[in-house]
Design an enzyme around this catalytic site. Structure first.
Site, PDB file in Angstrom:
ATOM      1  N   HIS A 122     -18.349 -45.224 -43.072  1.00 61.03           N
ATOM      2  CA  HIS A 122     -18.389 -46.701 -43.073  1.00 61.03           C
ATOM      3  C   HIS A 122     -19.779 -47.180 -43.500  1.00 61.03           C
ATOM      4  CE1 HIS A 122     -14.527 -47.598 -41.316  1.00 61.03           C
ATOM      5  NE2 HIS A 122     -14.752 -46.939 -40.205  1.00 61.03           N
ATOM      6  N   GLU A 140     -11.821 -48.048 -44.071  1.00 64.57           N
ATOM      7  CA  GLU A 140     -11.405 -46.872 -43.317  1.00 64.57           C
ATOM      8  C   GLU A 140     -11.174 -45.670 -44.236  1.00 64.57           C
ATOM      9  OE1 GLU A 140     -11.703 -47.051 -40.219  1.00 64.57           O
ATOM     10  OE2 GLU A 140     -10.638 -45.313 -39.421  1.00 64.57           O
ATOM     11  N   HIS A 142     -17.547 -40.090 -39.350  1.00 66.43           N
ATOM     12  CA  HIS A 142     -16.642 -41.218 -39.598  1.00 66.43           C
ATOM     13  C   HIS A 142     -17.442 -42.518 -39.770  1.00 66.43           C
ATOM     14  CE1 HIS A 142     -12.816 -43.506 -38.915  1.00 66.43           C
ATOM     15  NE2 HIS A 142     -13.684 -44.423 -38.552  1.00 66.43           N
ATOM     16  N   GLU A 143     -18.298 -42.789 -38.790  1.00 61.01           N
ATOM     17  CA  GLU A 143     -19.089 -44.022 -38.871  1.00 61.01           C
ATOM     18  C   GLU A 143     -20.067 -43.951 -40.053  1.00 61.01           C
ATOM     19  OE1 GLU A 143     -17.864 -46.344 -37.257  1.00 61.01           O
ATOM     20  OE2 GLU A 143     -16.740 -45.202 -35.763  1.00 61.01           O
TER      21      GLU A 143
HETATM   22 ZN    ZN Z   1     -13.317 -46.465 -38.743  1.00 61.70          ZN
END
Ligand code: ZN
Length: 519
Positions: A283, A313, A279-280
């Site tokens: 980003h 996101e 997830h990160e």
């Molecule tokens: Zn996030």
């Protein structure tokens, strides 16, 4: 080298060059705050908290003074009237200038005293939150949250209530420019209904996959190596970034060539850390894909900034869910994961891994929630924030309200505040109006994903070989490199040919979960 201040002798292009240089300076000073904050979240010893709060407040004040300097206002006005961007009103420079004007007008509404007070209080409040979360004691956090809500309310009042809107919209504008609470509510309400119908159907009629794969324990060191391995294959540049551990995972694209990712490990449930890292990483790829470095760097300008948190996101959720929870991903990763786990994952097949990664279970922690129930966690926070800002909900009543609404939405009791209203770091920073962007991100991700699949027809076999270069290039080209040139809704229309809709997300969730649950 800047030219002299004798503006009347400067050409329009000199004004623009000088404006960009001043913005770059302000951003460079701002990146010092980014580094201080990253350090506070990762390695800073607790006793440094008081001094760190003073440092954060001082830097925030200096950055604010730079960003709101009358000279910047003069240069913006000179650029607007001299027609720097008039020859191409739809072009990148015109968009850059429009965003610079918007940011300047917003920033000049905030008194420096409020900005420094927010930074100082947020820094201390964050330490109080860590302590309260660890002890699961809301009373430790209550006075700080009360202060942060009060300061954030003052900030929203400085921006003012937009015509036909509500105070909360002034906060949303900071994270998702152009979005309003009313519009978000109109998307969320029917989505909540469709999601809860899906979850009920899966629970009532479906066959829940075997979850043993998820419950395998292996050492954090092996998990860390696996996280780095996956990030490298995603295309994350470790020469321009790092991966560290923290209480609440985040990504900070703090400076050109410097994107910091954080994650957290437990011995058990290794997949939570893996998905958090991916997830990160999503980003991080967005931050590394923005035009911040090299000879054509736009560092400090809107063109080098992400367009909205919803779009940000969409990038993280895409890698976490559309890639990381796919059958092809596990076909590729599992043989490597066996090695990183020192054999703890031996005996599992990619199909077992895929099915286990897609179990739907209403649970307490948002960042560890499955794709189907995740958005309900977001809706809960959105409703509570709106109630605090416009509905008369008192901060002291937040835990009770959280627990009863949680039970209504997800059907489970909240056993303690650690797994309830103290789980997220956001409110300790005064990040209010931020949560709804998570669900917007899921919606954007699903819609982008449908376009990606038609643009890259052999994506599945590529993912099954761990080849993500085409996907990353697509994201770089269609999303990242534009910075803030297009607002989120416009970007979505340009990339997918349609306005944002919840249909692609529901098609994805219903299609996948009904197959996984054998319905
Ligand atoms: Zn996030």
């Amino acid at each position: 080298m800047l030219k002299s201040d004798a503006s009347d002798r400067l050409t329009p292009s000199d004004h623009y060059t000088q404006l960009r240089a001043l913005l770059r300076e302000a951003a460079t000073l701002g990146s010092v705050a980014g580094l201080l904050n990253w350090d506070q979240e990762t390695y800073m010893p607790p006793s440094a908290a008081e001094h760190r709060a003073a440092q954060m407040a001082m830097v925030a004040g200096l950055v604010h003074e730079r960003r709101t300097s009358p000279r910047i206002g003069e240069l913006i006005a000179a650029c607007e009237s001299s027609g720097v961007a008039k020859s191409d009103p739809d072009g990148a420079e015109a968009a850059n200038l429009r965003c610079i004007r918007r940011d300047y007008d917003r920033a000049t509404r905030l008194p420096t005293k409020l900005v420094t007070e927010l930074a100082h209080t947020a820094s201390l409040s964050q330490e109080a939150w860590k302590n309260a979360r660890e002890k699961s004691d809301f009373s430790i956090f209550l006075p700080w949250l009360d202060k942060m809500v009060g300061l954030t309310r003052r900030k929203a009042e400085c921006f003012g209530v937009p015509a036909g809107g509500e105070l909360y919209d002034a906060l949303l504008e900071e994270y998702e420019p152009g979005a309003t609470a009313k519009e978000i509510d109109a998307i969320f309400k029917p989505l909540a209904l469709r999601l809860s119908t899906l979850v009920q159907e899966l629970t009532a009629k479906g066959k829940r996959p075997d979850d043993r794969f998820l419950n395998v324990s292996f050492a954090p060191a092996g998990q860390h190596e696996m996280g780095q391995f996956v990030l490298k294959h995603m295309g994350f540049d470790f020469n321009a970034g790092r991966l560290d551990t923290t209480t609440h995972p985040f990504c900070s694209g703090m400076a050109p060539g410097d994107t910091r990712l954080t994650t957290r490990y437990r011995g058990e449930r290794f997949a939570d850390a893996l998905y958090g890292t991916m997830h990160e990483g999503g980003h991080g790829l967005y931050e590394q894909g923005l035009p911040k470095t090299g000879s054509s760097s736009r560092w400090g300008e809107p063109l080098a900034d992400s367009t909205s948190l919803g779009i940000h996101e969409s990038q993280s959720r895409m890698w976490e869910n559309f890639v990381g929870r796919s059958r092809e991903f596990w076909e590729w990763l599992l043989p490597h994961a066996r090695k990183f786990s020192s054999g703890a994952l031996d005996g599992f097949s990619p199909e077992q891994a895929y099915l286990a990664a897609n179990i739907v279970t209403p649970s307490h922690i948002r960042v560890e929630a499955d794709e189907a129930t995740y958005n309900m966690h977001v809706m809960l926070r959105f409703e509570l924030e709106r109630a605090i800002f416009g509905g008369g909900l008192k901060v002291a009543d937040l835990p009770g309200e959280w627990n009863s609404r949680f039970k209504r939405l997800l059907g489970v009791d909240v056993p303690d505040h650690h797994r309830g209203c103290l789980q997220d770091v956001h409110w300790s920073f005064g990040l209010i109006g931020y949560f709804p962007t998570y669900t917007l991100g899921n919606l954007y991700a699903a819609q982008f994903w449908e376009t990606i699949r038609s643009d890259i027809p052999d994506l599945d076999p590529k993912m099954a070989r761990g080849e993500f270069a085409d996907l990353k290039s697509w994201l770089n080209d269609r999303i990242h490199r534009h910075g803030r040139r297009f607002q989120a809704g416009e970007l979505c229309q340009r990339v997918t040919g349609r306005p944002l809709s919840s249909d692609p997300l529901m098609r994805h969730l219903e299609g996948k979960f009904k197959a996984v649950y054998g319905i």
